[in-house]
Design an enzyme around this catalytic site. Sequence first.
Site, PDB file in Angstrom:
ATOM      1  N   CYS A  78     -59.813  43.275   1.946  1.00 25.95           N
ATOM      2  CA  CYS A  78     -59.317  44.529   2.512  1.00 25.95           C
ATOM      3  C   CYS A  78     -58.762  44.198   3.889  1.00 25.95           C
ATOM      4  O   CYS A  78     -58.960  43.107   4.404  1.00 25.95           O
ATOM      5  CB  CYS A  78     -60.446  45.536   2.693  1.00 25.95           C
ATOM      6  N   TRP A 126     -58.985  47.031  -0.942  1.00 28.52           N
ATOM      7  CA  TRP A 126     -58.836  46.287  -2.203  1.00 28.52           C
ATOM      8  C   TRP A 126     -60.210  46.398  -2.855  1.00 28.52           C
ATOM      9  O   TRP A 126     -61.160  45.735  -2.452  1.00 28.52           O
ATOM     10  CB  TRP A 126     -58.488  44.830  -1.889  1.00 28.52           C
ATOM     11  N   ASN A 147     -64.755  44.914   5.211  1.00 29.43           N
ATOM     12  CA  ASN A 147     -64.089  44.015   4.264  1.00 29.43           C
ATOM     13  C   ASN A 147     -65.137  43.006   3.829  1.00 29.43           C
ATOM     14  O   ASN A 147     -65.740  42.357   4.671  1.00 29.43           O
ATOM     15  CB  ASN A 147     -62.923  43.320   4.988  1.00 29.43           C
ATOM     16  N   GLU A 159     -49.790  24.374 -17.257  1.00 29.18           N
ATOM     17  CA  GLU A 159     -49.716  25.177 -16.032  1.00 29.18           C
ATOM     18  C   GLU A 159     -48.916  24.447 -14.950  1.00 29.18           C
ATOM     19  O   GLU A 159     -48.121  25.068 -14.238  1.00 29.18           O
ATOM     20  CB  GLU A 159     -51.142  25.513 -15.558  1.00 29.18           C
ATOM     21  N   LYS A 184     -45.560  25.989 -13.256  1.00 32.61           N
ATOM     22  CA  LYS A 184     -45.383  26.183 -11.799  1.00 32.61           C
ATOM     23  C   LYS A 184     -44.069  25.569 -11.357  1.00 32.61           C
ATOM     24  O   LYS A 184     -43.311  26.174 -10.608  1.00 32.61           O
ATOM     25  CB  LYS A 184     -46.534  25.533 -11.006  1.00 32.61           C
ATOM     26  N   GLU A 224     -40.979  27.593 -12.684  1.00 29.50           N
ATOM     27  CA  GLU A 224     -40.850  28.927 -12.071  1.00 29.50           C
ATOM     28  C   GLU A 224     -40.211  28.893 -10.689  1.00 29.50           C
ATOM     29  O   GLU A 224     -39.390  29.735 -10.369  1.00 29.50           O
ATOM     30  CB  GLU A 224     -42.246  29.540 -11.873  1.00 29.50           C
ATOM     31  N   HIS A 235     -44.952  12.439 -31.262  1.00 31.45           N
ATOM     32  CA  HIS A 235     -44.403  13.263 -32.344  1.00 31.45           C
ATOM     33  C   HIS A 235     -43.121  13.971 -31.932  1.00 31.45           C
ATOM     34  O   HIS A 235     -42.731  14.941 -32.557  1.00 31.45           O
ATOM     35  CB  HIS A 235     -45.455  14.274 -32.809  1.00 31.45           C
ATOM     36  N   LYS A 281     -43.647  40.063 -10.355  1.00 30.91           N
ATOM     37  CA  LYS A 281     -45.080  39.755 -10.228  1.00 30.91           C
ATOM     38  C   LYS A 281     -45.882  40.312 -11.399  1.00 30.91           C
ATOM     39  O   LYS A 281     -46.736  39.638 -11.933  1.00 30.91           O
ATOM     40  CB  LYS A 281     -45.613  40.276  -8.886  1.00 30.91           C
TER      41      LYS A 281
END
Length: 608
Positions: A2, A74, A98, A481, A485, A488, A504, A603
């Site tokens: 927060c 948050w 927070n 992943e 990354k 992107e 293969h 996002k």
Amino acid sequence: MCGIVGYIGKSNATPILMEGLSRLEYRGYDSAGIAVREKKAIRIVRSVGKLIELDKKLKSNAPVGTLGIGHTRWATHGRPNETNAHPHKAGPVVLVHNGIFENYGELHRYLAKKGHTLKTETDTELACHLIQQRLYDGLSMEKAFFKALSEIEGSYALAVLHEEEPDRIYFARRGSPPLVVGLGEGENFVASDIPAILSHTRRVVFLEDGDAGILWRDRCEIWNLSHKKVRRPIKTVNWSLSTAEKGGFKHFMLKEIFEQPRVVGDTLSGQLSEKQRRIYLRGVDPLFSGNGSFPFDKIYLVACGTSYHAALAGKYYMEEMARLPVMVDQASEFRYRNPILDRKTLIVAISQSGETADTLAAVQIAKEKGAKVISICNVVDSAIPRGSDTTLYTRAGPEIGVASTKAFTTQMVMLLLMALRLGRIRQTFSFGDETFDALVKLPKQIQRLVEIDLRDLAEKYAHSPNFLYFGRGIHYPIALEGALKLKEISYIHAEGYSAGEMKHGPIALIDRGMPVVVLAPQDKTYEKVMGNIEEVRARGASVIAIATQGDKQIAKKCQDVIYVPKAPWYITPILMTIPLQLLAYHIADHKGTDIDQPRNLAKSVTVE
Ligand code: M6R
């Protein structure tokens, strides 16, 4: 995560607090509020939703006064609604917070016995009541504040007002939530982050773990939590506003990579009891107990994008530890086939945003077919948790960079904790001190990894048009992943493959100088991976290995090696993720792409 801000001075606090909150909105945006001391009393205005909603409320009737605190939330404990929005009040005590109070249950029982009635679902309100109780016990506000701090366990940044003390703000910081004091001329500030106060002062004190103090208009005093005076240096910050918003980092993505030690620690601490050396899956355990026997015979892990990669890794954790069949589906596929689901099926839906349309549809279909749904999510009370039977929240805090980083590692941690817990319940995996120690050590190991400088390595390969990423076993999803990354944010074509699949087909792509990133931990797959490295080297590839610290053999066979600390098999994939994130980041930075908002991406994907 927060954002909190406090002001004491000669000017009207409301616009200063609102400007501060607007600079902190990246830390949370599900509700917001301010408390300003008017002539005789403190007036609180709160609103659910983004700050603009609070702003609308203030248009007609804003409080006026020279002392105030504000908060942008948050949610962690309690849904995002107006009642749960901060500031909270009990008697004369008004507070913004927070962090997370870990002895919530214990404090709640104690305060209930003392006759306190809580109005909200938050842990924060407890702190107001605890301070109020200490005032009832006859302590001064200063003593009551320090006494309450000694009774609260957990992590927090706090700013507190007493209705009858118009000349001071109390503040405290413990554990991970940050807090800075800003020193002005006849006015002072306290905030979660520099941008909130940068337009008023550049003289700041970065509070340390365990600092607590009082801010007057003309001075600030700081003590430790045992109420002993401490001195902290005053620093001058020269950052621009946009640099400050990124915490001094060039991009949100890099900031978020660097936040991983903390948010992984927060995610772990939410489910671990260090005292008892046990894992609890708060809110989820009852689902596993059934009528005395384990109620599920299979698990589906469903997600999209990076969260799907976490799901793929989760399959290795769960099959190994819980000895249950685990199917992994991209949510966009799951929703259009006819999966075999019934009351004995457990669905685990994984999503950072909690809004991804395909994952949400998968959850709805699973529920319609009678399956139980647990979501692993980063945004409290978002659509996917609302559609699920129960949710395990990662504590990554808002992720601003479109390329997911800290959300992925916290999802991995949550899936690992879930597998360990299932293994314990089903007596298929025994979890002793060694595992517990490995979990507790993880944030520090990640800290060492985020500090590795990969800029030269990135420059060396930034002009390659293609990359391949290879991994075996649980490192195969990590290879996927790593490739995601890179593509992107750098727009370089990159593919992840299981190293065993290389022969293969993908091996046909390998040409002189083609960069091949190979995940080569010293585990049972090591010799096989070494064989794969030989094969790609023989075809002219440039191999960048991610290997275990101390592995000298691999350095002789590869152009470049990045080492990660030696760790148990279930920790290594989390560690290996970090250099892949950094490599992608620095390559993209070298190319000068729009890292935080790459072309064509959003996002959260709330449409099909
Ligand atoms: O919010 P979610 O985790 O449901 O989002 C899923 C994907 O859209 C997301 O992971 C996407 O692949 C990211 N851009 C990855 O960096």
